[in-house]
Design an enzyme around this catalytic site. Structure first.
Site, PDB file in Angstrom:
ATOM      1  N   GLU A  17       0.834  -1.220   0.000  1.00  0.00           N
ATOM      2  CA  GLU A  17       0.000   0.000   0.000  1.00  0.00           C
ATOM      3  C   GLU A  17       0.861   1.259   0.000  1.00  0.00           C
ATOM      4  O   GLU A  17       1.904   1.296   0.646  1.00  0.00           O
ATOM      5  CB  GLU A  17      -0.883  -0.006   1.251  1.00  0.00           C
ATOM      6  CG  GLU A  17      -1.800   1.220   1.335  1.00  0.00           C
ATOM      7  CD  GLU A  17      -2.945   1.006   2.298  1.00  0.00           C
ATOM      8  OE1 GLU A  17      -3.794   0.135   2.013  1.00  0.00           O
ATOM      9  OE2 GLU A  17      -2.991   1.691   3.311  1.00  0.00           O
ATOM     10  N   THR A  48      -4.151   4.815  -1.267  1.00  0.00           N
ATOM     11  CA  THR A  48      -5.231   5.304  -0.401  1.00  0.00           C
ATOM     12  C   THR A  48      -5.765   6.648  -0.896  1.00  0.00           C
ATOM     13  O   THR A  48      -5.190   7.277  -1.794  1.00  0.00           O
ATOM     14  CB  THR A  48      -4.780   5.423   1.073  1.00  0.00           C
ATOM     15  OG1 THR A  48      -3.811   6.460   1.155  1.00  0.00           O
ATOM     16  CG2 THR A  48      -4.211   4.121   1.592  1.00  0.00           C
ATOM     17  N   HIS A  77      -8.274   3.571  -3.739  1.00  0.00           N
ATOM     18  CA  HIS A  77      -9.260   3.765  -2.671  1.00  0.00           C
ATOM     19  C   HIS A  77     -10.138   4.966  -3.027  1.00  0.00           C
ATOM     20  O   HIS A  77      -9.699   5.893  -3.719  1.00  0.00           O
ATOM     21  CB  HIS A  77      -8.575   4.054  -1.335  1.00  0.00           C
ATOM     22  CG  HIS A  77      -7.816   2.884  -0.773  1.00  0.00           C
ATOM     23  ND1 HIS A  77      -7.544   2.744   0.559  1.00  0.00           N
ATOM     24  CD2 HIS A  77      -7.280   1.792  -1.373  1.00  0.00           C
ATOM     25  CE1 HIS A  77      -6.868   1.614   0.762  1.00  0.00           C
ATOM     26  NE2 HIS A  77      -6.682   1.033  -0.397  1.00  0.00           N
ATOM     27  N   ASP A 109     -13.739   8.712   7.308  1.00  0.00           N
ATOM     28  CA  ASP A 109     -14.070   9.174   8.664  1.00  0.00           C
ATOM     29  C   ASP A 109     -14.817  10.496   8.578  1.00  0.00           C
ATOM     30  O   ASP A 109     -14.482  11.356   7.770  1.00  0.00           O
ATOM     31  CB  ASP A 109     -12.794   9.311   9.494  1.00  0.00           C
ATOM     32  CG  ASP A 109     -12.249   7.946   9.897  1.00  0.00           C
ATOM     33  OD1 ASP A 109     -13.080   7.060  10.212  1.00  0.00           O
ATOM     34  OD2 ASP A 109     -11.024   7.752   9.853  1.00  0.00           O
ATOM     35  N   LYS A 164     -23.089  -4.667   3.184  1.00  0.00           N
ATOM     36  CA  LYS A 164     -22.129  -4.050   2.251  1.00  0.00           C
ATOM     37  C   LYS A 164     -21.698  -5.063   1.185  1.00  0.00           C
ATOM     38  O   LYS A 164     -21.616  -4.725   0.001  1.00  0.00           O
ATOM     39  CB  LYS A 164     -20.921  -3.528   3.040  1.00  0.00           C
ATOM     40  CG  LYS A 164     -19.899  -2.802   2.223  1.00  0.00           C
ATOM     41  CD  LYS A 164     -19.018  -1.895   3.073  1.00  0.00           C
ATOM     42  CE  LYS A 164     -18.018  -2.622   3.918  1.00  0.00           C
ATOM     43  NZ  LYS A 164     -17.105  -1.710   4.641  1.00  0.00           N
ATOM     44  N   GLN A 175      -8.698  -4.390   8.383  1.00  0.00           N
ATOM     45  CA  GLN A 175      -7.917  -3.459   9.202  1.00  0.00           C
ATOM     46  C   GLN A 175      -6.712  -4.237   9.739  1.00  0.00           C
ATOM     47  O   GLN A 175      -6.759  -5.473   9.840  1.00  0.00           O
ATOM     48  CB  GLN A 175      -8.827  -2.991  10.357  1.00  0.00           C
ATOM     49  CG  GLN A 175      -8.196  -2.093  11.378  1.00  0.00           C
ATOM     50  CD  GLN A 175      -7.814  -0.762  10.810  1.00  0.00           C
ATOM     51  OE1 GLN A 175      -6.823  -0.702  10.055  1.00  0.00           O
ATOM     52  NE2 GLN A 175      -8.539   0.289  11.119  1.00  0.00           N
TER      53      GLN A 175
END
Ligand code: FAD
Length: 290
Positions: A17, A48, A77, A109, A164, A175
């Protein structure tokens, strides 16, 4: 390549990543780190999406660079909660133009002070649906083996995760976690709940002891005693901490692979040396594809 095709081969995969720059003056150094990681030829690389989405164009441009100049499959992402349908559509159009086929669809978030704001997207499931409607993308979602901080309980989180996945997720990425038994127990529970999509295990090689204690305290991630002892002993010696963190992550990955978890995603945090060392440690276990 669509990641769903890669995972259907049921072979061990290793991916890394990177995160995009927050400002334009660090773009070149981030791009160069991403290119060094891409030159290791991982199975795919995720890029990301900056919190709040203010630097969204960097995600698409770094993902496009990885694909077009290194022929490494990117996973871009995309977050939605601080965005709207028009913006999401424009990002999808830009990803499509760059021939990017894989998206990790996230809620993001909620910015502090904006908890009660009216918004077009409330949860990632709606974004998953919109991406699937938009066109031919392979779509992943996030999952939380220890529960998301907003979940009432792990069971409640798994109910929402099922919604989802039913909205169209082709796979899920976890995570970070530092105790593999937490993942094995989570896998058992989600399979019982009827979630059958491939799970990509997210592994964080810890290279900064103080930072990880803070992140884990915020996210509620469990730190096993063995891990805490390592951080306490080597946390003040950056090169020793890096070596110990890479060794711990390598052991975690080998145990996952031995137990049939095939897809390993390393949170390499723009650190080509860390990515290279993990790849080298696994060279006979996950041979590099040519
Ligand atoms: P959701 O799936 O929407 O879940 C969020 C919470 O809402 C959960 O508690 C869930 O149980 C609950 N929920 C879902 N549906 C409902 C419903 N119908 N009713 C009530 N509650 C519900 N952040 C970034 O800003 N950029 C990134 O690139 C990024 N990448 C990430 C990659 C991974 C692998 C992970 C694990 C996280 C990443 N994040 C990223 C962080 C992520 O955006 C946050 O954790 C965010 O708080 C939740 O996103 P989500 O997509 O999991 O949300």
């Amino acid at each position: 390549m669509k990641l769903s095709s890669l995972f259907s081969q049921k072979i061990p995969t290793l991916s890394f990543e990177v995160f995009p720059p927050k400002t334009s003056d660090t773009y070149d150094s981030v791009k160069s780190a991403a290119e060094k990681i891409a030159s290791l030829k991982p199975d795919f690389m995720s890029v990301t999406y900056g919190a709040g989405g203010g630097t969204s164009e960097y995600t698409a441009s770094i993902a496009g660079d990885i694909l077009n100049n290194f022929n490494v499959t990117p996973l871009a992402h995309l977050t939605c909660v601080n965005s709207d349908k028009k913006k999401v559509e424009s990002v999808l159009s830009s990803l499509k133009d760059k021939k990017i086929e894989n998206i990790l669809a996230l809620r993001g978030d909620i910015l502090s002070g904006e908890e009660n704001k009216k918004r077009e997207y409330k949860y990632a499931a709606s974004l998953v649906e919109d991406i699937k409607k938009y066109g031919d993308f392979c779509v992943g979602g996030a999952c939380y083996p220890e529960g998301h901080p907003e979940d009432l309980s792990l069971a409640n989180g798994i109910e929402h995760l099922k919604e989802k996945v039913d909205a169209g997720c082709d796979f899920l990425t976890t995570q970070m976690f530092f105790d593999n038994n937490i993942l094995y127990s989570f896998l058992y529970k989600i399979r019982e709940a009827g979630i059958t999509v491939p799970i990509v295990a997210g592994i964080m090689p810890v290279t900064n002891g103080k930072q990880i204690k803070r992140i884990c305290a915020l996210s509620g991630t469990y730190l096993p005693q063995r891990f805490k002892t390592i951080v306490d002993r080597f946390g003040n010696n950056p090169s020793a901490m890096k070596q110990a963190g890479i060794a711990y992550a390598t052991e975690q990955i080998i145990d996952l692979l031995a137990n049939g978890v095939n897809a390993i995603h390393v949170y390499s945090m723009n650190k080509p040396d860390v990515a290279a060392k993990i790849q080298e440690n696994l060279s006979e276990i996950i041979p590099k594809r040519t």
